[in-house]
Design an enzyme around this catalytic site. Structure first.
Site, PDB file in Angstrom:
ATOM      1  N   GLU A 196      -0.483  -8.445   5.332  1.00 35.59           N
ATOM      2  CA  GLU A 196      -0.188  -8.668   6.586  1.00 35.59           C
ATOM      3  C   GLU A 196      -1.425  -8.228   7.559  1.00 35.59           C
ATOM      4  OE1 GLU A 196       0.433  -5.988   4.758  1.00 35.59           O
ATOM      5  OE2 GLU A 196       0.074  -4.342   5.990  1.00 35.59           O
ATOM      6  N   HIS A 254      -3.080  -5.142   1.618  1.00 39.41           N
ATOM      7  CA  HIS A 254      -2.413  -5.736   2.902  1.00 39.41           C
ATOM      8  C   HIS A 254      -2.371  -6.955   3.500  1.00 39.41           C
ATOM      9  CE1 HIS A 254      -1.818  -1.449   4.285  1.00 39.41           C
ATOM     10  NE2 HIS A 254      -3.071  -1.177   3.797  1.00 39.41           N
ATOM     11  N   CYS A 308       0.768  -1.201   0.006  1.00 41.88           N
ATOM     12  CA  CYS A 308      -0.037  -0.023   0.034  1.00 41.88           C
ATOM     13  C   CYS A 308       0.830   1.204   0.176  1.00 41.88           C
ATOM     14  CB  CYS A 308      -1.102  -0.118   1.115  1.00 41.88           C
ATOM     15  SG  CYS A 308      -2.415   0.797   0.742  1.00 41.88           S
TER      16      CYS A 308
HETATM   17  N1  GLN Z   1      -3.648   6.322   1.048  1.00 40.58           N
HETATM   18  C1  GLN Z   1      -2.494   5.968   1.751  1.00 40.58           C
HETATM   19  C2  GLN Z   1      -1.147   6.938   1.097  1.00 40.58           C
HETATM   20  O1  GLN Z   1      -1.505   7.592   0.077  1.00 40.58           O
HETATM   21  C3  GLN Z   1      -2.094   4.428   1.594  1.00 40.58           C
HETATM   22  C4  GLN Z   1      -3.006   3.689   2.424  1.00 40.58           C
HETATM   23  C5  GLN Z   1      -2.536   2.611   3.176  1.00 40.58           C
HETATM   24  O2  GLN Z   1      -1.218   2.196   3.258  1.00 40.58           O
HETATM   25  N2  GLN Z   1      -3.442   1.937   3.584  1.00 40.58           N
HETATM   26  O3  GLN Z   1      -0.198   6.629   1.454  1.00 40.58           O
END
Ligand code: GLN
Length: 202
Positions: free
Chosen positions: A175, A173, A79
């Site tokens: 994890e 994710h 992410c």
């Molecule tokens: N929206 C977040 C970002 O721009 C990422 C979200 C996440 O890691 N769950 O970094």
């Protein structure tokens, strides 16, 4: 037991440490260049990419991480971690930077406000069984270079998992959902690189 770091500036660091420990790694938080130098693989957690970017520059970690990536350190970003591994961030906040390494363009918060977070079953190249994937204000990959392998797409074609050499990134994710296979892949890359290095040095 490979020593693998989790970049511990912000985000869901503990979940990655728990997952890697469960898989038999010596998993440690990494905040300083000396700590980075002592690991043979790195996970970059989910969180807020603009915050992790800023803190990495304050802590003098941006250049060491960029060098480690260029040197072939296996790195897995989830992410926000995927955003930080992207060479191009389409809509970062003003001045947002990334470590880069993956020849991709990512779009942050790509799934709108109503479906900010969702879970879905996802087929992943190289995995026999589908993955249960949690998307939390997730990015998507909107452009990939020729040397990038696309590992997973959503039904509408959005790219959400990629690999390029020793760099692995997912918009979701594992994890959080207890999915172990991506972290296993990171550990496999760490072991492969060790074998290659020992052979080259011998
Ligand atoms: N929206 C977040 C970002 O721009 C990422 C979200 C996440 O890691 N769950 O970094």
């Amino acid at each position: 037991m490979p020593r693998v770091g989790v970049l511990a500036l912000q985000g869901d660091v503990r979940e990655h440490i728990r997952m890697l420990t469960r898989l038999g790694a010596d998993a440690v938080p990494v905040r300083r260049p000396e700590e980075l130098a002592a690991v043979s693989g790195l996970a970059i957690p989910g969180g807020e990419s603009s915050v992790i970017d800023k803190l990495s520059r304050i802590f003098g970690m941006q250049e060491p991480i960029r060098r480690a990536i260029a040197d072939g350190l296996p790195v897995y970003g989830t992410c926000a971690g995927l955003i930080l591994l992207a060479d191009r961030v389409a809509d970062g906040i003003a001045g947002q930077q990334s470590f880069g390494g993956l020849d991709i363009t990512v779009q942050r918060n790509a799934f709108g406000s109503q479906v900010d977070s969702f879970e879905t079953e996802l087929a992943v190249a190289g995995f026999d069984e589908p993955v249960s994937a949690s998307f939390i204000r997730a990015p998507r990959v909107i452009e990939v270079g020729a040397s990038v392998d696309v590992l997973a797409t959503l039904p509408d074609g959005d790219i959400v998992a990629v690999r390029q050499g020793t760099l692995l990134g997912t918009a979701f994710h594992p994890e959080v959902s207890g999915e172990t296979r991506f972290h296993e892949l990171l550990l496999e890359m760490v072991r492969m690189r060790r074998v290659t290095r020992v052979t080259v040095q011998a």
